[in-house]
Design a protein around this motif. Structure first.
Motif, PDB file in Angstrom:
ATOM      1  N   LEU A   1      17.922  -3.780  12.272  1.00 25.00           N
ATOM      2  CA  LEU A   1      18.459  -4.874  13.069  1.00 25.00           C
ATOM      3  C   LEU A   1      19.909  -4.583  13.432  1.00 25.00           C
ATOM      4  CD1 LEU A   1      18.313  -7.809  14.202  1.00 25.00           C
ATOM      5  CD2 LEU A   1      18.987  -8.586  11.918  1.00 25.00           C
ATOM      6  N   SER A   2      20.232  -4.680  14.718  1.00 20.75           N
ATOM      7  CA  SER A   2      21.594  -4.483  15.205  1.00 20.75           C
ATOM      8  C   SER A   2      22.093  -3.092  14.811  1.00 20.75           C
ATOM      9  CB  SER A   2      22.501  -5.598  14.670  1.00 20.75           C
ATOM     10  OG  SER A   2      23.741  -5.603  15.327  1.00 20.75           O
ATOM     11  N   MET A   3      23.217  -2.988  14.091  1.00 17.76           N
ATOM     12  CA  MET A   3      23.669  -1.679  13.643  1.00 17.76           C
ATOM     13  C   MET A   3      22.595  -0.979  12.826  1.00 17.76           C
ATOM     14  SD  MET A   3      26.781  -0.642  11.072  1.00 17.76           S
ATOM     15  CE  MET A   3      25.876  -1.184   9.620  1.00 17.76           C
ATOM     16  N   GLY A   4      21.797  -1.760  12.108  1.00 16.61           N
ATOM     17  CA  GLY A   4      20.714  -1.171  11.333  1.00 16.61           C
ATOM     18  C   GLY A   4      19.735  -0.397  12.184  1.00 16.61           C
ATOM     19  N   GLY A   5      19.572  -0.822  13.450  1.00 16.54           N
ATOM     20  CA  GLY A   5      18.717  -0.085  14.369  1.00 16.54           C
ATOM     21  C   GLY A   5      19.264   1.290  14.685  1.00 16.54           C
ATOM     22  N   LEU A   6      20.593   1.397  14.786  1.00 13.58           N
ATOM     23  CA  LEU A   6      21.218   2.704  15.023  1.00 13.58           C
ATOM     24  C   LEU A   6      20.998   3.616  13.814  1.00 13.58           C
ATOM     25  CD1 LEU A   6      24.632   1.559  16.561  1.00 13.58           C
ATOM     26  CD2 LEU A   6      22.496   2.085  17.754  1.00 13.58           C
ATOM     27  N   LEU A   7      21.143   3.051  12.620  1.00 12.81           N
ATOM     28  CA  LEU A   7      20.909   3.838  11.411  1.00 12.81           C
ATOM     29  C   LEU A   7      19.441   4.227  11.281  1.00 12.81           C
ATOM     30  CD1 LEU A   7      23.166   1.799   8.959  1.00 12.81           C
ATOM     31  CD2 LEU A   7      23.664   4.041   9.958  1.00 12.81           C
ATOM     32  N   ALA A   8      18.542   3.354  11.753  1.00 13.65           N
ATOM     33  CA  ALA A   8      17.115   3.679  11.747  1.00 13.65           C
ATOM     34  C   ALA A   8      16.827   4.862  12.663  1.00 13.65           C
ATOM     35  CB  ALA A   8      16.304   2.458  12.179  1.00 13.65           C
ATOM     36  N   ILE A   9      17.453   4.867  13.833  1.00 19.07           N
ATOM     37  CA  ILE A   9      17.297   5.982  14.769  1.00 19.07           C
ATOM     38  C   ILE A   9      17.802   7.275  14.135  1.00 19.07           C
ATOM     39  CG2 ILE A   9      18.129   6.934  16.963  1.00 19.07           C
ATOM     40  CD1 ILE A   9      18.163   3.979  17.984  1.00 19.07           C
TER      41      ILE A   9
ATOM     42  N   SER B   1       0.832  -1.203   0.000  1.00 16.92           N
ATOM     43  CA  SER B   1       0.000   0.000   0.000  1.00 16.92           C
ATOM     44  C   SER B   1       0.865   1.251   0.000  1.00 16.92           C
ATOM     45  CB  SER B   1      -0.870  -0.003   1.259  1.00 16.92           C
ATOM     46  OG  SER B   1      -0.049   0.204   2.403  1.00 16.92           O
ATOM     47  N   GLU B   2       0.236   2.383   0.308  1.00 18.09           N
ATOM     48  CA  GLU B   2       0.981   3.637   0.414  1.00 18.09           C
ATOM     49  C   GLU B   2       1.659   3.776   1.771  1.00 18.09           C
ATOM     50  OE1 GLU B   2      -1.577   6.877  -0.578  1.00 18.09           O
ATOM     51  OE2 GLU B   2      -1.536   6.431  -2.728  1.00 18.09           O
ATOM     52  N   LYS B   3       1.473   2.796   2.634  1.00 16.94           N
ATOM     53  CA  LYS B   3       2.190   2.743   3.908  1.00 16.94           C
ATOM     54  C   LYS B   3       3.496   1.988   3.680  1.00 16.94           C
ATOM     55  CE  LYS B   3      -1.056   4.406   6.798  1.00 16.94           C
ATOM     56  NZ  LYS B   3      -0.877   5.490   7.776  1.00 16.94           N
ATOM     57  N   GLY B   4       4.616   2.643   3.838  1.00 17.83           N
ATOM     58  CA  GLY B   4       5.903   2.033   3.553  1.00 17.83           C
ATOM     59  C   GLY B   4       6.698   1.703   4.792  1.00 17.83           C
ATOM     60  N   VAL B   5       7.516   0.665   4.691  1.00 17.71           N
ATOM     61  CA  VAL B   5       8.431   0.292   5.769  1.00 17.71           C
ATOM     62  C   VAL B   5       9.815   0.067   5.171  1.00 17.71           C
ATOM     63  CG1 VAL B   5       8.960  -1.298   7.645  1.00 17.71           C
ATOM     64  CG2 VAL B   5       6.576  -0.822   7.064  1.00 17.71           C
ATOM     65  N   LEU B   6      10.801   0.751   5.720  1.00 14.95           N
ATOM     66  CA  LEU B   6      12.193   0.590   5.315  1.00 14.95           C
ATOM     67  C   LEU B   6      12.878  -0.344   6.297  1.00 14.95           C
ATOM     68  CD1 LEU B   6      14.281   1.772   3.226  1.00 14.95           C
ATOM     69  CD2 LEU B   6      14.952   3.358   5.045  1.00 14.95           C
ATOM     70  N   LEU B   7      13.488  -1.424   5.784  1.00  7.87           N
ATOM     71  CA  LEU B   7      14.181  -2.400   6.618  1.00  7.87           C
ATOM     72  C   LEU B   7      15.691  -2.259   6.441  1.00  7.87           C
ATOM     73  CD1 LEU B   7      12.045  -5.625   5.981  1.00  7.87           C
ATOM     74  CD2 LEU B   7      11.754  -3.896   7.766  1.00  7.87           C
ATOM     75  N   ILE B   8      16.426  -2.197   7.557  1.00  8.62           N
ATOM     76  CA  ILE B   8      17.871  -1.975   7.497  1.00  8.62           C
ATOM     77  C   ILE B   8      18.591  -3.127   8.185  1.00  8.62           C
ATOM     78  CG2 ILE B   8      19.726  -0.340   7.941  1.00  8.62           C
ATOM     79  CD1 ILE B   8      17.567   1.799   8.422  1.00  8.62           C
ATOM     80  N   HIS B   9      19.448  -3.800   7.435  1.00  7.56           N
ATOM     81  CA  HIS B   9      20.180  -4.941   7.974  1.00  7.56           C
ATOM     82  C   HIS B   9      21.357  -4.503   8.846  1.00  7.56           C
ATOM     83  CE1 HIS B   9      23.697  -4.650   5.284  1.00  7.56           C
ATOM     84  NE2 HIS B   9      22.852  -4.351   4.302  1.00  7.56           N
ATOM     85  N   GLY B  10      22.067  -5.482   9.387  1.00  8.23           N
ATOM     86  CA  GLY B  10      23.114  -5.203  10.356  1.00  8.23           C
ATOM     87  C   GLY B  10      24.532  -5.179   9.802  1.00  8.23           C
TER      88      GLY B  10
ATOM     89  N   VAL C   1      20.986   4.105   3.419  1.00  7.62           N
ATOM     90  CA  VAL C   1      19.678   4.182   4.077  1.00  7.62           C
ATOM     91  C   VAL C   1      18.889   5.378   3.550  1.00  7.62           C
ATOM     92  CG1 VAL C   1      18.523   4.553   6.294  1.00  7.62           C
ATOM     93  CG2 VAL C   1      20.483   2.995   6.151  1.00  7.62           C
ATOM     94  N   ARG C   2      19.545   6.508   3.430  1.00  6.92           N
ATOM     95  CA  ARG C   2      18.878   7.712   2.928  1.00  6.92           C
ATOM     96  C   ARG C   2      18.390   7.515   1.493  1.00  6.92           C
ATOM     97  NH1 ARG C   2      21.988  11.856   2.146  1.00  6.92           N
ATOM     98  NH2 ARG C   2      20.387  13.434   2.419  1.00  6.92           N
ATOM     99  N   ASP C   3      19.201   6.847   0.672  1.00 10.11           N
ATOM    100  CA  ASP C   3      18.779   6.561  -0.699  1.00 10.11           C
ATOM    101  C   ASP C   3      17.504   5.709  -0.692  1.00 10.11           C
ATOM    102  OD1 ASP C   3      20.915   7.952  -1.715  1.00 10.11           O
ATOM    103  OD2 ASP C   3      22.121   6.186  -2.175  1.00 10.11           O
ATOM    104  N   GLY C   4      17.486   4.695   0.181  1.00 13.51           N
ATOM    105  CA  GLY C   4      16.304   3.840   0.286  1.00 13.51           C
ATOM    106  C   GLY C   4      15.088   4.618   0.750  1.00 13.51           C
TER     107      GLY C   4
END
Length: 251
Positions: free
Chosen positions: A92-100, A15-24, A73-76
């Motif tokens: 996830l893991s380091m990806g969580g820091l980048l998400a923050i 849908s128009e609701k998006g989720v960006l997933l970031i690995h570790g 991450v910004r590109d995504g």
């Protein structure tokens, strides 16, 4: 540089609701595939980018740093922003820091940090050589094979560049300093059985975050890769419950 089989980024339309997933750190989008498919089945559009220097060779990773990883991450985020009206981010893991970091810098709906480090279990990081002495030096990185989980979901490096470890530690310091700047609804998920990240990290992240709406969710039996381990269905359900809280319109 060729991408390792299974380490490719992926996009699942919903849908128009998006989720960006970031690995570790040293990992790949593979570790986010099962979560991505679950979210997509719930109606979300899901994008999992491959971080710069990841999913190819450790030698390529060595010449990158956390600013490069964050730019991926910004590109995504901007790609997803072009097809979705709202975006949440899960790392996830380091990806969580980048998400923050992304949620501090941009108009993100909701942010989830899974197994994210402030304190690292491996005491050897205290004795890492100075950055100038780390070029061309690598250390083994063992990843536990999770019973019943196909290896296609655990595509990652078996060694890590010491220069990249320095950059990870710099990212941890940066996020620890700026956690009070996070104002978005925030979910922290952490297993007490994590042998990579000290579980006290989650309490620090939760306590320091400036978000008015925030939650700390504990797991008892999973290891570090909570998107793949024995309690993954519990994690997926908790994430969907959290993301659904501000659905003003059904997907």
């Amino acid at each position: 540089m060729a991408i390792l089989k299974g380490a490719e980024p992926f996009l699942l339309y919903g849908s128009e609701k998006g989720v960006l997933l970031i690995h570790g750190f040293t990992g790949s989008p593979a570790e986010m595939v099962l979560l991505g498919k679950h979210l997509n089945a719930c109606g979300y559009t899901v994008l999992a980018p491959r971080l710069s220097g990841h999913g190819t060779t450790p030698e390529e990773m060595e010449v990158t740093n956390w600013a490069n990883w964050y730019n991926s991450v910004r590109d995504g985020y901007h790609l997803l922003k072009g097809i979705c009206t709202s975006i949440s981010v899960i790392g996830l893991s380091m990806g969580g820091l980048l998400a923050i970091k992304l949620a501090i810098d941009n108009n993100i709906d909701r942010v989830v940090a899974l197994s994210s480090p402030i304190y690292i279990m491996n005491k050897a990081v205290r004795f890492i050589p100075a950055p100038k002495d780390c070029k061309g030096r690598y250390v083994p990185k063992k990843r536990r094979q999770i019973q019943g989980v196909d290896s296609i979901y655990t595509v990652a490096y078996n060694k890590m560049p010491l220069t990249s470890v320095h950059s990870l530690l710099a990212l941890i310091r940066h996020i620890a300093k700026h956690l009070p700047d996070l104002q978005r609804p925030f979910l922290v998920v952490q297993s007490k059985n994590d042998h990579t990240v000290k579980y006290h990290s989650a309490a620090y992240i939760y306590r320091s975050a400036g978000s008015k709406e925030k939650e700390l969710f504990w797991l008892e039996n999973s290891g570090h890769l909570v998107t793949l381990d024995t309690e993954k269905e519990i994690v997926f359900a908790k994430i969907v419950e959290f993301l659904d809280k501000d659905r003003s319109n059904p997907i």
